[in-house]
Write a protein that holds these residues in place. Structure first.
Motif, PDB file in Angstrom:
ATOM      1  N   ILE A  79      17.464  -3.055  56.803  1.00 56.18           N
ATOM      2  CA  ILE A  79      17.450  -3.040  55.343  1.00 56.18           C
ATOM      3  C   ILE A  79      18.288  -4.180  54.778  1.00 56.18           C
ATOM      4  O   ILE A  79      17.930  -4.798  53.769  1.00 56.18           O
ATOM      5  CB  ILE A  79      17.953  -1.680  54.820  1.00 56.18           C
ATOM      6  CG1 ILE A  79      16.947  -0.592  55.153  1.00 56.18           C
ATOM      7  CG2 ILE A  79      18.210  -1.726  53.325  1.00 56.18           C
ATOM      8  CD1 ILE A  79      15.555  -0.851  54.649  1.00 56.18           C
ATOM      9  N   LEU A  80      19.406  -4.499  55.411  1.00 60.12           N
ATOM     10  CA  LEU A  80      20.238  -5.613  54.956  1.00 60.12           C
ATOM     11  C   LEU A  80      19.465  -6.926  54.985  1.00 60.12           C
ATOM     12  O   LEU A  80      19.582  -7.750  54.070  1.00 60.12           O
ATOM     13  CB  LEU A  80      21.494  -5.722  55.820  1.00 60.12           C
ATOM     14  CG  LEU A  80      22.575  -4.659  55.613  1.00 60.12           C
ATOM     15  CD1 LEU A  80      23.666  -4.817  56.643  1.00 60.12           C
ATOM     16  CD2 LEU A  80      23.150  -4.743  54.204  1.00 60.12           C
ATOM     17  N   VAL A 137      20.097   4.075  52.262  1.00 58.62           N
ATOM     18  CA  VAL A 137      21.239   3.768  53.135  1.00 58.62           C
ATOM     19  C   VAL A 137      22.426   4.662  52.796  1.00 58.62           C
ATOM     20  O   VAL A 137      23.120   5.172  53.680  1.00 58.62           O
ATOM     21  CB  VAL A 137      21.622   2.274  53.008  1.00 58.62           C
ATOM     22  CG1 VAL A 137      22.940   1.996  53.719  1.00 58.62           C
ATOM     23  CG2 VAL A 137      20.527   1.392  53.573  1.00 58.62           C
ATOM     24  N   ASN A 191      19.901   0.465  58.921  1.00 61.11           N
ATOM     25  CA  ASN A 191      20.849  -0.238  58.058  1.00 61.11           C
ATOM     26  C   ASN A 191      20.759  -1.747  58.243  1.00 61.11           C
ATOM     27  O   ASN A 191      20.693  -2.508  57.273  1.00 61.11           O
ATOM     28  CB  ASN A 191      22.263   0.255  58.345  1.00 61.11           C
ATOM     29  CG  ASN A 191      23.293  -0.351  57.409  1.00 61.11           C
ATOM     30  OD1 ASN A 191      23.049  -0.489  56.212  1.00 61.11           O
ATOM     31  ND2 ASN A 191      24.433  -0.719  57.945  1.00 61.11           N
ATOM     32  N   HIS A 192      20.747  -2.214  59.482  1.00 58.56           N
ATOM     33  CA  HIS A 192      20.671  -3.647  59.732  1.00 58.56           C
ATOM     34  C   HIS A 192      19.342  -4.229  59.253  1.00 58.56           C
ATOM     35  O   HIS A 192      19.301  -5.348  58.714  1.00 58.56           O
ATOM     36  CB  HIS A 192      20.868  -3.937  61.215  1.00 58.56           C
ATOM     37  CG  HIS A 192      22.271  -3.733  61.670  1.00 58.56           C
ATOM     38  ND1 HIS A 192      22.656  -3.884  62.993  1.00 58.56           N
ATOM     39  CD2 HIS A 192      23.396  -3.385  61.002  1.00 58.56           C
ATOM     40  CE1 HIS A 192      23.946  -3.645  63.105  1.00 58.56           C
ATOM     41  NE2 HIS A 192      24.411  -3.332  61.912  1.00 58.56           N
ATOM     42  N   LEU A 198      29.475   0.682  49.256  1.00 55.07           N
ATOM     43  CA  LEU A 198      28.316   1.407  48.744  1.00 55.07           C
ATOM     44  C   LEU A 198      28.576   1.939  47.339  1.00 55.07           C
ATOM     45  O   LEU A 198      27.695   1.902  46.474  1.00 55.07           O
ATOM     46  CB  LEU A 198      27.953   2.556  49.693  1.00 55.07           C
ATOM     47  CG  LEU A 198      27.373   2.134  51.049  1.00 55.07           C
ATOM     48  CD1 LEU A 198      27.232   3.343  51.965  1.00 55.07           C
ATOM     49  CD2 LEU A 198      26.022   1.460  50.876  1.00 55.07           C
ATOM     50  N   THR A 229      29.930  -7.746  49.300  1.00 62.38           N
ATOM     51  CA  THR A 229      29.647  -7.579  50.725  1.00 62.38           C
ATOM     52  C   THR A 229      30.505  -8.503  51.581  1.00 62.38           C
ATOM     53  O   THR A 229      31.089  -8.077  52.585  1.00 62.38           O
ATOM     54  CB  THR A 229      28.159  -7.846  50.997  1.00 62.38           C
ATOM     55  OG1 THR A 229      27.361  -6.980  50.180  1.00 62.38           O
ATOM     56  CG2 THR A 229      27.830  -7.581  52.460  1.00 62.38           C
ATOM     57  N   ASN A 287      18.975   0.884  48.875  1.00 65.57           N
ATOM     58  CA  ASN A 287      20.409   1.186  48.842  1.00 65.57           C
ATOM     59  C   ASN A 287      20.668   2.679  48.798  1.00 65.57           C
ATOM     60  O   ASN A 287      21.598   3.193  49.444  1.00 65.57           O
ATOM     61  CB  ASN A 287      21.056   0.515  47.628  1.00 65.57           C
ATOM     62  CG  ASN A 287      21.662  -0.833  47.956  1.00 65.57           C
ATOM     63  OD1 ASN A 287      22.212  -1.021  49.034  1.00 65.57           O
ATOM     64  ND2 ASN A 287      21.545  -1.769  47.050  1.00 65.57           N
ATOM     65  N   GLN A 332      33.154   0.737  54.140  1.00 62.48           N
ATOM     66  CA  GLN A 332      31.725   0.821  53.855  1.00 62.48           C
ATOM     67  C   GLN A 332      31.447   1.758  52.691  1.00 62.48           C
ATOM     68  O   GLN A 332      30.547   1.500  51.875  1.00 62.48           O
ATOM     69  CB  GLN A 332      30.974   1.281  55.106  1.00 62.48           C
ATOM     70  CG  GLN A 332      30.979   0.241  56.219  1.00 62.48           C
ATOM     71  CD  GLN A 332      30.378   0.757  57.507  1.00 62.48           C
ATOM     72  OE1 GLN A 332      30.323   1.963  57.752  1.00 62.48           O
ATOM     73  NE2 GLN A 332      29.935  -0.159  58.360  1.00 62.48           N
ATOM     74  N   PHE A 363      24.099   7.260  55.295  1.00 65.67           N
ATOM     75  CA  PHE A 363      25.500   7.052  55.631  1.00 65.67           C
ATOM     76  C   PHE A 363      26.315   8.304  55.345  1.00 65.67           C
ATOM     77  O   PHE A 363      27.187   8.689  56.139  1.00 65.67           O
ATOM     78  CB  PHE A 363      26.062   5.875  54.835  1.00 65.67           C
ATOM     79  CG  PHE A 363      27.478   5.523  55.211  1.00 65.67           C
ATOM     80  CD1 PHE A 363      27.735   4.752  56.322  1.00 65.67           C
ATOM     81  CD2 PHE A 363      28.543   5.981  54.453  1.00 65.67           C
ATOM     82  CE1 PHE A 363      29.039   4.430  56.675  1.00 65.67           C
ATOM     83  CE2 PHE A 363      29.843   5.665  54.797  1.00 65.67           C
ATOM     84  CZ  PHE A 363      30.089   4.885  55.914  1.00 65.67           C
ATOM     85  N   PHE A 417      20.343   5.284  62.172  1.00 66.46           N
ATOM     86  CA  PHE A 417      21.036   4.708  61.026  1.00 66.46           C
ATOM     87  C   PHE A 417      21.403   3.253  61.273  1.00 66.46           C
ATOM     88  O   PHE A 417      21.287   2.415  60.387  1.00 66.46           O
ATOM     89  CB  PHE A 417      22.306   5.510  60.727  1.00 66.46           C
ATOM     90  CG  PHE A 417      23.187   4.882  59.680  1.00 66.46           C
ATOM     91  CD1 PHE A 417      22.844   4.935  58.341  1.00 66.46           C
ATOM     92  CD2 PHE A 417      24.354   4.223  60.041  1.00 66.46           C
ATOM     93  CE1 PHE A 417      23.646   4.348  57.379  1.00 66.46           C
ATOM     94  CE2 PHE A 417      25.161   3.635  59.088  1.00 66.46           C
ATOM     95  CZ  PHE A 417      24.800   3.704  57.751  1.00 66.46           C
ATOM     96  N   ARG A 418      21.846   2.919  62.482  1.00 65.55           N
ATOM     97  CA  ARG A 418      22.232   1.544  62.785  1.00 65.55           C
ATOM     98  C   ARG A 418      21.035   0.607  62.666  1.00 65.55           C
ATOM     99  O   ARG A 418      21.117  -0.464  62.042  1.00 65.55           O
ATOM    100  CB  ARG A 418      22.841   1.470  64.186  1.00 65.55           C
ATOM    101  CG  ARG A 418      23.367   0.097  64.560  1.00 65.55           C
ATOM    102  CD  ARG A 418      23.801   0.070  66.018  1.00 65.55           C
ATOM    103  NE  ARG A 418      24.947   0.928  66.252  1.00 65.55           N
ATOM    104  CZ  ARG A 418      26.209   0.532  66.129  1.00 65.55           C
ATOM    105  NH1 ARG A 418      26.482  -0.712  65.757  1.00 65.55           N
ATOM    106  NH2 ARG A 418      27.195   1.370  66.373  1.00 65.55           N
TER     107      ARG A 418
END
Length: 293
Positions: free
Chosen positions: A160-161, A253, A157-158, A217, A183, A250, A213, A257, A153-154
Motif C-alpha cells: 500500500i505504501l 492500514v 502495508n508495504h 497514522l 512519514t 490508509n 507508527q 494495524f 499485514f506486513r
C-alpha cells in the motif's frame, strides 16, 4: 558543506527544478511497472517463506540489517530536508499568485490548486520518496531470513505504501507534502532507533516503533480531514479522486494495524499471565517442600 551549498543541492539544482514526472522519462512511472513490482514482491516473499519454513535457525545476516536501517534513516532525513527546502522555495516564488487566490502556505501544503502538474522541486522529492518505498520492502526479507512470522499485514502495508506514493505523483495529489514530511520524520527516528539497537544500544522499555507508527497514522487521519474541509471550502483540491483512494487505503492500514496491535497486546498479557501462574506454582511448591522438611 555550507548552508548555501546544502540549499542548492536540495532545492536549487537544475535537475530538481526541471523535474517532470513522465511515463517515458521517469523510471518506475508506469502502471505496469507498479503492478509487476508489487506482485513480484509478494511472490518472492512467499517463496522465500516456504523455502525456509522447516529451517529452525535464522539465516545469519551480519551487519546488513543495521546498515540498511542506517541508510534508510539518512535517506529519510535527506528527503525531509529536501522537500522542506523545496516547499519553502515554491512558496517564495509563487507567493504573488497566492495573494490573488487568497491561499495561505498552510492551505497549499494540504490542498494543491486545481490543474497542478507533477513537475518541479516538490515532485522531485516525492519521486525519490516513491523509490525508497521499494528499499523499505527489504525489511520483509530480513524478517523471513530471521525466521519471523510472515504476516499479511506486513505484505499489505508495504504494498500500500508503494501504491499511495505512486498515486501522489500520477495525479499530483494534494496532501503529499505533509504526508512525506510526516512519514520521513517518523522513519528517520524509527530507523535510527533500529540502527542503534542493532549495534548494541538497549531497547526502550515500551514498544517504541509501534508507538511511532501509531503517531504517524493518527497525524495522517487528521491531515486527511483537513484536506476534505479545504476541498469544499476552496472549491476543489487537485487529485481529490486519488486522495479518496488514498484515504480508503490508509483506513484499511489503520484498521489492520489496530487489530495487530490489540492481538499483540492480548498475546503479551496471556504470556505474562502464564509466567505469573508458573512462578506462583514454583513458589508454592517450594513453600510446601519447606513445610515438609
Amino acid at each position: 558543506m555550507t548552508q548555501n551549498s546544502l540549499i542548492y543541492y536540495l532545492s536549487e539544482h537544475p535537475k530538481i527544478i526541471n523535474f517532470r514526472w513522465s511515463h517515458s522519462h521517469s523510471w518506475g512511472s508506469t502502471w505496469s511497472f507498479l503492478l509487476t513490482s508489487i506482485v513480484t514482491y509478494i511472490i518472492v516473499s512467499l517463496i522465500l517463506h516456504f523455502l525456509l519454513y522447516y529451517r529452525r535457525r535464522p539465516v545469519p545476516l551480519g551487519p546488513i540489517p543495521a546498515l540498511h536501517s542506517l541508510f534508510m534513516a539518512l535517506i529519510s532525513l535527506t528527503i525531509f530536508t529536501g522537500i522542506l527546502f523545496s516547499a519553502a522555495a515554491e512558496i517564495r516564488e509563487t507567493r504573488w499568485i497566492w495573494r490573488r487566490t487568497k491561499t495561505t502556505p498552510f492551505q497549499w501544503f494540504l490542498c494543491f490548486p486545481l490543474g497542478t502538474r507533477p513537475t518541479g522541486r516538490v515532485f522531485f522529492w516525492s519521486y525519490i520518496f516513491y523509490l525508497t518505498r521499494f528499499l523499505h520492502t527489504f525489511r520483509t526479507f530480513f524478517a523471513i531470513l530471521r525466521r519471523k512470522n510472515l504476516s499479511f499485514f506486513r505484505l499489505f502495508n508495504h504494498s500500500i505504501l508503494i501504491i499511495m506514493s505512486f498515486l501522489w505523483l500520477e495525479f499530483s495529489q494534494s496532501f503529499q507534502i505533509v504526508g512525506i514530511l510526516l512519514t520521513t520524520s517518523i522513519y528517520s527516528i524509527v530507523y535510527g532507533y533500529r540502527f542503534l539497537t542493532a549495534i548494541g544500544l538497549r531497547s526502550a522499555c515500551f514498544p517504541f516503533v509501534i508507538n511511532c507508527q501509531m503517531v504517524l497514522l493518527g497525524c495522517n487521519v487528521i491531515c486527511h480531514v483537513g484536506v476534505l474541509l479545504l476541498h469544499f471550502q476552496k472549491g476543489g483540491c487537485n487529485g481529490i479522486g486519488a486522495w479518496g483512494i488514498n484515504s480508503v487505503l490508509n483506513a484499511a492500514v489503520l484498521l489492520l494495524f489496530l487489530n495487530f496491535y490489540v492481538n499483540s497486546h492480548l498475546r503479551r498479557r496471556r504470556l505474562d499471565g502464564g509466567s505469573v501462574v508458573e512462578n506462583n506454582n514454583i513458589i508454592g511448591g517450594s513453600e510446601i517442600k519447606d513445610n515438609k522438611i
